[in-house]
Scaffold this active site. Structure first.
Site, mmCIF file in Angstrom:
data_model
loop_
_atom_site.group_PDB
_atom_site.id
_atom_site.type_symbol
_atom_site.label_atom_id
_atom_site.label_comp_id
_atom_site.label_asym_id
_atom_site.label_seq_id
_atom_site.Cartn_x
_atom_site.Cartn_y
_atom_site.Cartn_z
ATOM 1 N N TYR A 131 -14.683 -25.769 110.175
ATOM 2 C CA TYR A 131 -14.142 -24.931 109.096
ATOM 3 C C TYR A 131 -15.189 -24.752 107.988
ATOM 4 O O TYR A 131 -15.507 -23.631 107.590
ATOM 5 C CB TYR A 131 -12.879 -25.577 108.537
ATOM 6 C CG TYR A 131 -12.155 -24.758 107.492
ATOM 7 C CD1 TYR A 131 -11.617 -23.515 107.805
ATOM 8 C CD2 TYR A 131 -11.991 -25.243 106.207
ATOM 9 C CE1 TYR A 131 -10.944 -22.770 106.847
ATOM 10 C CE2 TYR A 131 -11.306 -24.503 105.243
ATOM 11 C CZ TYR A 131 -10.788 -23.270 105.569
ATOM 12 O OH TYR A 131 -10.117 -22.530 104.620
ATOM 13 N N THR A 182 -3.960 -24.538 97.722
ATOM 14 C CA THR A 182 -2.915 -23.627 97.252
ATOM 15 C C THR A 182 -1.612 -23.966 97.971
ATOM 16 O O THR A 182 -1.647 -24.415 99.120
ATOM 17 C CB THR A 182 -3.339 -22.173 97.542
ATOM 18 O OG1 THR A 182 -4.568 -21.923 96.856
ATOM 19 C CG2 THR A 182 -2.303 -21.168 97.069
#
Ligand code: UDP
Length: 308
Positions: free
Chosen positions: A145, A175
């Site tokens: 990632y 988030t």
């Protein structure tokens, strides 16, 4: 404007679709539904300004008509998901980013990359400013990632330099909010799910690692302002209020009025010790800062999970 959103059926992508449609734009949502979910966009499928195309952006594809902006969010994004799909994650951030940058060049569209705080790795400075180069293990379990997103940033800025393509790079910090997957392994949905079932909350390590959590509506507003700006340099988007994971777990228990306790589990390899954005650049250039505090955001998210 006509806006193409890759990963538009994901957690952040689907909120972005909603936002742009509400502002009167047309939205094309591309998603291969590997980690995104059709139910996130089910309420939009009958909207005449919305079009969903099931598409893997790492494969060649064409799109007729004009596009004014491309927001590239397609990628597995939770540690559990990208550990399960490491090759797909690397491809989304390399071939996928390249395909969308080429499309942006052909359509003369603005290109916005959803990058991540993971580009800072396990940071040696805190809070993280955009000029910090990071501390990433390029062969660690999270590298699929981290390095895909770092490569995506490099590719994006190269298109800007070589072709004067209008680009934006959002470095998105943790988030949360409605539409997160209960089983994606991330701290907030996991803790809420456990609390609502009165199960023990799984705190990894001693829980003294920190994160700072931004509520989804704040993040979406930040992405929108970034797109409207003229800023090609990366911009951190996140909530700068930092907390220990163990304290987050306790807060979720209290707010959901749960009978759960904490149970401590081994810390995953290369789990960053600290993470907190310096948002000075976003404040100065976008006039943006988060408005929803953690408690309020958690209440709304708990209510949403309860309603399922
Ligand atoms: N974490 C935890 N228990 C869980 C899930 C996560 O203690 O059940 C920790 C994880 O080790 C990390 C932090 O919570 O330190 C945030 O993890 P998350 O997967 O939400 O996002 P990350 O910031 O690691 O990408």
């Amino acid at each position: 404007m006509k806006i193409l959103i890759s990963g538009g059926a994901g957690f952040i992508g689907s909120h972005l679709c909603d936002y742009f449609l509400k502002k009167g734009n047309k939205v094309i949502c591309l998603d291969n539904l590997l980690t995104g979910r059709k139910e996130n966009i089910a309420h939009l499928l009958k909207n005449k300004n919305f079009k969903f195309i099931k598409q893997d952006i790492t494969e060649k594809f064409s799109l007729s008509g004009k596009v004014d902006a491309i927001c590239h969010l397609a990628s597995a994004a939770s540690p559990k998901d990208y550990l399960k799909f490491p090759l797909e994650t690397l491809k989304a951030g390399s071939a996928g980013t390249l395909n969308l940058l080429e499309l942006a060049r052909k359509k003369r569209a603005i290109f916005l990359l959803a990058s991540t705080s993971e580009v800072y790795g396990d940071p040696k400075v805190s809070p993280q400013r955009e000029n910090y180069w990071g501390n990433v293990n390029c062969i660690g379990p999270r590298s699929c990632y981290d390095e895909a997103k770092r490569f995506s940033e490099a590719l994006t800025i190269a298109y800007h330099r070589k072709y004067s393509l209008e680009v934006r790079i959002a470095r998105i910090f943790n988030t949360f909010g409605p539409r997160m997957k209960g089983n994606d392994g991330r701290a907030i949905p996991t803790f809420i799910g456990q609390s609502l079932k009165n199960e023990d909350l799984t705190v990894f390590g001693k829980g003294d690692q920190t994160r700072s959590f931004c509520y989804i509506s704040d993040l979406i507003e930040g992405i929108y302002r970034l797109l409207k700006s003229k800023e090609p340099r990366p911009i951190n988007l996140g909530n700068p209020s930092e907390m220990k994971i163990v304290d987050l777990a306790k807060k979720v228990i209290a707010l959901s009025k749960s009978k759960s306790s904490l149970v401590y589990k081994p810390l995953p390899v290369d789990d960053p010790k600290r993470r907190c954005p310096d948002i000075k650049r976003a404040k100065e250039l976008l006039g943006w800062q988060p408005k929803v505090n953690l408690e309020e955001g958690l209440k709304r998210t708990i209510a949403w999970f309860r309603s399922l």
